[in-house]
Every structure is written in structure tokens, then in C-alpha cells.
Design a protein around this motif. Structure first.
Motif, PDB file in Angstrom:
ATOM      1  N   GLU A   8       0.839  -1.187   0.000  1.00 42.95           N
ATOM      2  CA  GLU A   8       0.000   0.000   0.000  1.00 42.95           C
ATOM      3  C   GLU A   8       0.880   1.244   0.000  1.00 42.95           C
ATOM      4  O   GLU A   8       1.918   1.291   0.680  1.00 42.95           O
ATOM      5  N   LYS A   9       0.466   2.241  -0.772  1.00 44.21           N
ATOM      6  CA  LYS A   9       1.222   3.489  -0.819  1.00 44.21           C
ATOM      7  C   LYS A   9       0.288   4.658  -1.072  1.00 44.21           C
ATOM      8  O   LYS A   9      -0.497   4.652  -2.022  1.00 44.21           O
ATOM      9  N   SER A  10       0.367   5.657  -0.182  1.00 43.25           N
ATOM     10  CA  SER A  10      -0.388   6.899  -0.357  1.00 43.25           C
ATOM     11  C   SER A  10       0.558   8.087  -0.267  1.00 43.25           C
ATOM     12  O   SER A  10       1.560   8.037   0.452  1.00 43.25           O
ATOM     13  N   PHE A  11       0.235   9.127  -0.993  1.00 43.99           N
ATOM     14  CA  PHE A  11       0.940  10.388  -0.863  1.00 43.99           C
ATOM     15  C   PHE A  11       0.060  11.362  -0.086  1.00 43.99           C
ATOM     16  O   PHE A  11      -1.165  11.362  -0.226  1.00 43.99           O
ATOM     17  N   ASN A  12       0.679  12.176   0.775  1.00 43.22           N
ATOM     18  CA  ASN A  12      -0.029  13.135   1.639  1.00 43.22           C
ATOM     19  C   ASN A  12      -1.083  12.448   2.503  1.00 43.22           C
ATOM     20  O   ASN A  12      -2.246  12.884   2.547  1.00 43.22           O
ATOM     21  N   ASP A  56      11.737   4.707  -3.113  1.00 45.51           N
ATOM     22  CA  ASP A  56      10.569   5.199  -2.386  1.00 45.51           C
ATOM     23  C   ASP A  56      10.148   4.164  -1.347  1.00 45.51           C
ATOM     24  O   ASP A  56      10.350   2.951  -1.542  1.00 45.51           O
ATOM     25  N   SER A  57       9.570   4.634  -0.251  1.00 44.15           N
ATOM     26  CA  SER A  57       9.083   3.729   0.796  1.00 44.15           C
ATOM     27  C   SER A  57       7.644   3.327   0.504  1.00 44.15           C
ATOM     28  O   SER A  57       6.996   3.882  -0.384  1.00 44.15           O
ATOM     29  N   TYR A  58       7.138   2.367   1.267  1.00 41.89           N
ATOM     30  CA  TYR A  58       5.740   1.963   1.152  1.00 41.89           C
ATOM     31  C   TYR A  58       5.119   2.023   2.536  1.00 41.89           C
ATOM     32  O   TYR A  58       5.821   1.985   3.553  1.00 41.89           O
ATOM     33  N   ASP A  59       3.804   2.149   2.582  1.00 48.20           N
ATOM     34  CA  ASP A  59       3.115   2.364   3.860  1.00 48.20           C
ATOM     35  C   ASP A  59       2.899   1.067   4.629  1.00 48.20           C
ATOM     36  O   ASP A  59       3.072   1.014   5.846  1.00 48.20           O
ATOM     37  N   SER A  60       2.487   0.029   3.918  1.00 50.04           N
ATOM     38  CA  SER A  60       2.255  -1.263   4.571  1.00 50.04           C
ATOM     39  C   SER A  60       2.399  -2.372   3.549  1.00 50.04           C
ATOM     40  O   SER A  60       2.477  -2.127   2.347  1.00 50.04           O
ATOM     41  N   GLY A  61       2.427  -3.612   4.064  1.00 46.39           N
ATOM     42  CA  GLY A  61       2.706  -4.764   3.217  1.00 46.39           C
ATOM     43  C   GLY A  61       4.151  -5.205   3.399  1.00 46.39           C
ATOM     44  O   GLY A  61       4.844  -4.731   4.303  1.00 46.39           O
ATOM     45  N   GLU A  62       4.589  -6.110   2.552  1.00 47.13           N
ATOM     46  CA  GLU A  62       5.964  -6.627   2.645  1.00 47.13           C
ATOM     47  C   GLU A  62       6.597  -6.670   1.267  1.00 47.13           C
ATOM     48  O   GLU A  62       5.956  -7.070   0.283  1.00 47.13           O
ATOM     49  N   TYR A  63       7.854  -6.258   1.212  1.00 50.61           N
ATOM     50  CA  TYR A  63       8.628  -6.313  -0.027  1.00 50.61           C
ATOM     51  C   TYR A  63       9.945  -7.014   0.264  1.00 50.61           C
ATOM     52  O   TYR A  63      10.700  -6.588   1.135  1.00 50.61           O
ATOM     53  N   TYR A  64      10.193  -8.102  -0.460  1.00 52.22           N
ATOM     54  CA  TYR A  64      11.430  -8.865  -0.314  1.00 52.22           C
ATOM     55  C   TYR A  64      12.226  -8.813  -1.611  1.00 52.22           C
ATOM     56  O   TYR A  64      11.675  -8.970  -2.705  1.00 52.22           O
ATOM     57  N   ILE A  65      13.522  -8.620  -1.501  1.00 56.13           N
ATOM     58  CA  ILE A  65      14.425  -8.784  -2.626  1.00 56.13           C
ATOM     59  C   ILE A  65      15.527  -9.746  -2.174  1.00 56.13           C
ATOM     60  O   ILE A  65      16.198  -9.511  -1.169  1.00 56.13           O
ATOM     61  N   ASP A  66      15.627 -10.867  -2.869  1.00 58.46           N
ATOM     62  CA  ASP A  66      16.552 -11.933  -2.467  1.00 58.46           C
ATOM     63  C   ASP A  66      16.357 -12.315  -1.007  1.00 58.46           C
ATOM     64  O   ASP A  66      17.318 -12.436  -0.231  1.00 58.46           O
TER      65      ASP A  66
END
Length: 220
Positions: A8-12, A56-66
Motif C-alpha cells: 500500500e502506498k499513499s501520498f499526503n 521510495d518507501s511503502y506504507d504497509s505490506g511486505e517487499y522482499y528482494i533476495d
């Protein structure tokens, strides 16, 4: 290699002009894939690419790289990941116009943890890969759009990243240069690079292994 779960990603956020850009994005990109991200302007394509690039960052959730969870990493760790694992090709090239081609390509080496004593030779080898070896001493401001894009790609691959991200890499190019740049991406993919391309070009997208289509912040 890349795993996104409920991003999830929101601006402002919390303000009257809040813009909810990404709404529960979940997908995976395997090692060695060549993937296109498509969708209309404002769908969230570039925002998603910037999150994958650790820009850029994200608000929630999970992001994996390797298998590394990106959330809450320090800026230093994120910078190391960007420098070691990811090559980024921006739509506007993001080159230093008054630098020479060779100087532009060597910029990522200045930020690498392990300094290369043979940096100049390495840069020249990368120039050969993009068929620009005769332009090493040329100022970037004197290059055409297609030539600048080749230099941007050379800079993106100089640290031998496993992942290459490209945001509309052919958006400002004519058909001949578009084909040449895509041939270059296909060649890099055959070398084992994982490549994710954001594009409006449907014909280009259909040449990729897989298409991820985004509409209103969701994968459809």
C-alpha cells in the motif's frame, strides 16, 4: 527474487489531498524474467517501480528482494542494495550533461563499498557492451536521445547488478532507437539479468516474458 505482498502506498496521507496510489499490490518476479509493467498514466506504475528500486518507501505490506525484507531498513542499507543489486534506467536518462560519457558511467563505482582499481577499464568494457566505445570522451550534452539511453543503461549495469529496472526507457525515442534499446535489454536478459520495464508501448510489452497490468493502483 522479487516478492511483493499487499503493498500500500499513499501520498499526503491524512490530508485533504491524500492520493492512494497503490492498493494491495501482490506479485512475484523470478530470477531471469523479463517483465513489463503496463497501465494508463497515473495507474501507479512508476511508484511501484520506485518502491522495487528502494528509492521510495511503502506504507504497509511486505517487499522482499533476495529474501531480504526491505521495510524499516536504514538508508545506508538501502543505498548498499541499490548500488550492489539494482541498476536503474530513468525516463529522463538522469545523466550529468557536462560530464563525459566515461565520467557518467563511473559514477556508481564511486559509491560502491569495494573500490575498483581498474574502474576506468571496467567502464570502457561496459561501453563496448552498449556499442558506445567510441564516445568515451564525448560530453553527454552532445549526444542524441538514443545515445544517452545507451549510456544510461551502461551506467546501470557497471556494478553488475542482478536486477535492472527501466522506467519508460524508449518513451522519447524513435522506432529505430526503440528497437536497438530493446535488443540491448534482451541481450542483458539472456546474460541472466532480471529486467522489469515500465512502458506504455503495448508492442514492446508483448515481447517480454510476462505483462503485469496496473489499473487504479491494483493489478488486474
Amino acid at each position: 527474487m522479487i516478492k511483493l505482498i499487499g503493498i500500500e502506498k499513499s501520498f499526503n496521507p491524512g490530508k485533504s489531498n491524500e492520493l492512494h496510489v497503490l492498493k494491495g499490490i501482490s506479485t512475484e518476479v523470478k530470477d531471469g524474467e523479463l517483465v513489463a509493467i503496463v497501465g494508463k498514466s497515473g495507474a501507479g506504475k512508476s511508484t511501484l517501480l520506485h518502491i522495487i528500486a528502494c528509492i521510495d518507501s511503502y506504507d504497509s505490506g511486505e517487499y522482499y528482494i533476495d529474501d531480504l525484507l526491505i521495510k524499516n531498513m536504514s538508508e545506508k542499507k538501502l543505498a548498499n542494495i541499490r548500488n550492489e543489486k539494482i541498476g536503474i534506467v530513468m525516463q529522463d536518462f538522469s545523466l550529468v550533461e557536462d560530464f563525459t560519457v566515461l565520467e557518467n558511467i563511473m559514477i556508481p563505482l564511486d559509491f560502491a563499498k569495494n573500490k575498483r582499481p581498474n574502474a576506468k577499464e571496467l567502464a570502457k568494457e561496459v561501453l563496448k557492451q552498449v556499442n558506445m566505445e567510441n564516445f568515451a570522451k564525448e560530453k553527454v550534452r552532445n549526444l542524441s536521445g538514443g545515445e544517452k539511453q545507451r549510456i544510461a543503461i551502461a551506467r546501470a549495469i557497471i556494478n553488475n547488478p542482478s536486477l535492472i529496472l527501466a522506467d519508460e526507457p524508449t518513451g522519447s525515442l524513435d522506432s529505430a532507437n526503440t528497437e536497438a534499446i530493446m535488443d540491448l535489454f534482451f541481450s542483458l536478459n539472456k546474460q541472466g539479468k532480471t529486467i522489469i520495464i515500465v512502458t506504455h508501448d503495448k508492442e514492446l510489452a508483448e515481447k517480454c516474458h510476462r505483462i503485469i497490468e496496473i489499473s487504479d493502483g491494483r493489478i488486474i
